[in-house]
Motif scaffolding. Structure first.
Motif: not given
Ligand SMILES: Nc1ncnc2c1ncn2[C@@H]1O[C@H](COP(=O)(O)OP(=O)(O)OP(=O)(O)O)[C@@H](O)[C@H]1O
Ligand SMILES: [Mg+2]
Length: 242
Positions: A28, A34, A36, A55-62, A180
Motif C-alpha cells: 500500500y 506498507v 502487506a 494477528k491483526s495487521g498480518s495481511g488476512k483481509s488483504t 473473521e
Molecule cells: N488501504 C490501505 N492503505 C494502507 N495500508 C493498509 C490498507 N489496508 C491495509 N493496510 C495495512 O496493511 C497491513 C495488513 O492489513 P490487513 O487489513 O490485511 O490485516 P488483517 O490481518 O486483516 O488485520 P485485522 O485482523 O486487524 O483485520 C496492515 O499493516 C494495514 O495497516
C-alpha cells in the motif's frame, strides 16, 4: 442452476485450481509504504477448505481481497481457473466474481431495510436465478425458516451470521471467502457457525477460505496457513487463540 450468462464464464477444468496466487506481493502506497503481503503463493482447488490464521495487521483481509478479485497485486500473478487474470476482460473478472465468489464478513453486512427473506433473495435476483429450491434447503439447514419476515436488527448476531452464510452460498459459488466470521460472536456461537459453514461447503464442493485469529475456529478446516508480516506459512492445528 445455469443461466445464459453463467455458461459463458471461465468454465471449470479438471485438476486446475479455482484461484491461484503466484508469488503475489501487495504494497500500500500511503503516507507510509506498507508491504502487506510478501511473495505469497496459494492454490485453491474445488471444495478445499483452508483457514488463514494471523494477528491483526498480518495481511488476512488483504489476502482475501486479492483472492476475491477485489484488488490487484503490486507484483505476482493471479490465475482464475488457469487463466491469468490480467489477460481477462474486466467484464469476465466481474462476472466470475458475481457468480463464483461469495463473501462472509465479521459484521454480517445484511441490508437493514430488507427483511431476511429479501436479503436472501437478492443474490439470486442479481444473477437472474428463479429456482429457489437450494435457497430453501439452506434456510432449513441453518434453522432460519421462522425468521424470514424479520428485519436484520430483529435477529441475534448468530442468526445474522447464519443468514450471511446463506446469502453467500445461495448462488452456489466456487469459493466462499470468510473474513473473521466469528469475530463478532461469543465463542460457542462462533464455533457452531464455523462448523455449519464447513459442513455446507463440504456437502456442495464449495471451496472455503476463512481468515481468523482463532486457532479453535481454524482447527475445523482441514488445511491451515499462518500469515506473519505478510508471509504465508503452512501451519499445524493447535487449539486456543492468537
Ligand atoms: N488501504 C490501505 N492503505 C494502507 N495500508 C493498509 C490498507 N489496508 C491495509 N493496510 C495495512 O496493511 C497491513 C495488513 O492489513 P490487513 O487489513 O490485511 O490485516 P488483517 O490481518 O486483516 O488485520 P485485522 O485482523 O486487524 O483485520 C496492515 O499493516 C494495514 O495497516
Ligand atoms: Mg482484516
Amino acid at each position: 442452476m445455469t443461466t445464459g450468462n453463467k455458461a459463458s464464464i471461465i468454465s471449470p477444468s479438471h485438476g486446475t485450481p479455482v484461484i491461484e496466487l503466484c508469488n503475489v506481493s501487495k504494497t500500500y502506497f500511503g503516507k507510509v509504504e506498507v508491504e502487506a503481503l510478501r511473495d505469497v503463493t496459494l492454490r485453491i482447488y474445488e471444495g478445499e477448505r483452508i483457514a488463514i490464521l494471523g494477528k491483526s495487521g498480518s495481511g488476512k483481509s488483504t489476502l482475501l481481497n486479492l483472492i476475491g478479485l477485489l484488488d490487484d497485486p503490486t507484483s505476482g500473478k493471479v490465475f482464475i481457473r488457469g487463466k491469468e487474470q490480467s489477460h481477462l476482460s474486466d467484464r469476465d473478472t466481474g462476472l466470475f466474481r458475481r457468480y463464483h465468489v461469495g463473501f462472509v464478513f465479521q459484521f454480517f453486512n445484511l441490508l437493514p431495510t430488507l427483511t431476511l427473506r429479501d436479503n436472501l433473495l437478492l443474490p439470486l435476483e442479481l444473477i437472474g436465478e428463479r429456482d429457489h429450491r437450494f435457497l430453501n434447503r439452506l434456510i432449513e439447514k441453518t434453522d432460519l425458516t421462522d425468521k424470514l419476515d424479520r428485519y436484520p436488527e430483529e435477529l441475534s448476531g448468530g442468526e445474522q451470521q447464519r443468514a450471511a452464510i446463506v446469502r453467500a452460498l445461495v448462488k452456489k459459488p466456487a469459493v466462499i471467502l470468510a473474513d473473521e466470521p466469528t469475530g463478532n460472536l461469543d465463542s460457542q456461537t462462533g464455533h457452531t457457525i464455523v462448523r455449519l459453514m464447513n459442513e455446507i461447503c463440504n456437502d456442495f464442493n464449495i471451496a472455503l477460505i476463512m481468515a481468523t485469529h482463532s486457532k479453535e475456529a481454524a482447527s475445523i478446516c482441514p488445511k491451515t496457513f499462518r500469515l506473519r508480516d505478510g508471509r504465508l506459512i503452512p501451519s499445524n492445528h493447535t487449539h486456543g487463540y492468537e
